[in-house]
Design a protein around this motif. Sequence first.
Motif, PDB file in Angstrom:
ATOM      1  N   ILE A 165       0.086  -0.939  -0.075  1.00 34.91           N
ATOM      2  CA  ILE A 165       0.173   0.219   0.194  1.00 34.91           C
ATOM      3  C   ILE A 165       0.766   1.331   0.266  1.00 34.91           C
ATOM      4  CG2 ILE A 165      -1.205   1.208   1.108  1.00 34.91           C
ATOM      5  CD1 ILE A 165      -3.113  -1.291   1.823  1.00 34.91           C
ATOM      6  N   VAL A 166       2.127   0.669   1.058  1.00 28.66           N
ATOM      7  CA  VAL A 166       3.068   2.972   0.752  1.00 28.66           C
ATOM      8  C   VAL A 166       3.528   2.597  -0.576  1.00 28.66           C
ATOM      9  CG1 VAL A 166       4.520   3.160   2.160  1.00 28.66           C
ATOM     10  CG2 VAL A 166       2.555   2.469   3.276  1.00 28.66           C
ATOM     11  N   THR A 167       4.017   1.987  -1.350  1.00 21.97           N
ATOM     12  CA  THR A 167       4.536   1.667  -2.239  1.00 21.97           C
ATOM     13  C   THR A 167       3.555   2.023  -3.198  1.00 21.97           C
ATOM     14  OG1 THR A 167       5.779  -0.645  -1.951  1.00 21.97           O
ATOM     15  CG2 THR A 167       5.447   0.299  -4.467  1.00 21.97           C
ATOM     16  N   LEU A 168       2.588   2.503  -3.544  1.00 21.87           N
ATOM     17  CA  LEU A 168       1.160   3.137  -4.449  1.00 21.87           C
ATOM     18  C   LEU A 168       2.237   4.937  -4.595  1.00 21.87           C
ATOM     19  CD1 LEU A 168      -1.884   1.367  -3.509  1.00 21.87           C
ATOM     20  CD2 LEU A 168      -0.320   1.305  -5.539  1.00 21.87           C
ATOM     21  N   PRO A 169       2.068   5.329  -3.399  1.00 25.39           N
ATOM     22  CA  PRO A 169       2.231   6.340  -3.112  1.00 25.39           C
ATOM     23  C   PRO A 169       3.706   7.149  -3.732  1.00 25.39           C
ATOM     24  CG  PRO A 169       2.150   6.070  -1.370  1.00 25.39           C
ATOM     25  CD  PRO A 169       1.714   5.034  -2.033  1.00 25.39           C
TER      26      PRO A 169
END
Length: 230
Positions: A165-169
């Motif tokens: 999830i953190v990879t997305l931004p």
Amino acid sequence: MVPYYYGFDSTYIILLPAILFTLYAQNKVQSTFAKYLRVYTSKGFTGAQVARFILDKNGLNNVGIELSRGKLSDHYDPRSKVVRLSNEVYNGSSVAAVSVAAHEVGHAIQHAIGYAPLTFRNTLVPIANIGSSMAWIFILLGFAVSPSFIDIGILLFLGAVLFQIVTLPVEFNASSRAIVQLRENGLIAQSEEGASKRVLDAAALTYVAAAAAAVSQLLRLIVLRNNRRD
């Protein structure tokens, strides 16, 4: 109990949408990359030249550029401070090549300025690695010994989910930086900007698919846990 139909675990249905989306994303990035690999920029710069120019323009003369093996193997290594580009990107002067090169330099810029989501993601790497590998051991113990082990497995797997999830931004921001750098430094023509965005948007889909797959797997584990306790 977990519902089975002729030996089929029905909880796999939870994963089906994510699996289909992953297949779509993989096909999209491969087809888009292949398409714009044949479209050359009017400026004629190679991916390596674009990467070096943007790095130097942002004061990152200490960041190296290396040729990496394999297709779509492009990445930025924060430990070695090296941007590694596949042959098609390193030596290519296509829209796909310069877009991918600029994207990876975007990560180098993030690293240099201490971009918070990237810093947070890097701290999650060991947690995600341990969680994704150890979680299934506890899940199996949960079915063989006690449901409480499944809870431990789910907590461990949460680390891997959070990482995705953190990879997305982080990825979306690197792509935004790439477009800005290409435009403001005159590395592509204005008419080529739309094609560059299509390349980067297609690549971003793979990260969205990975996050969706991780969340779906987490939901499936929760369902399995609840069924095991019934």
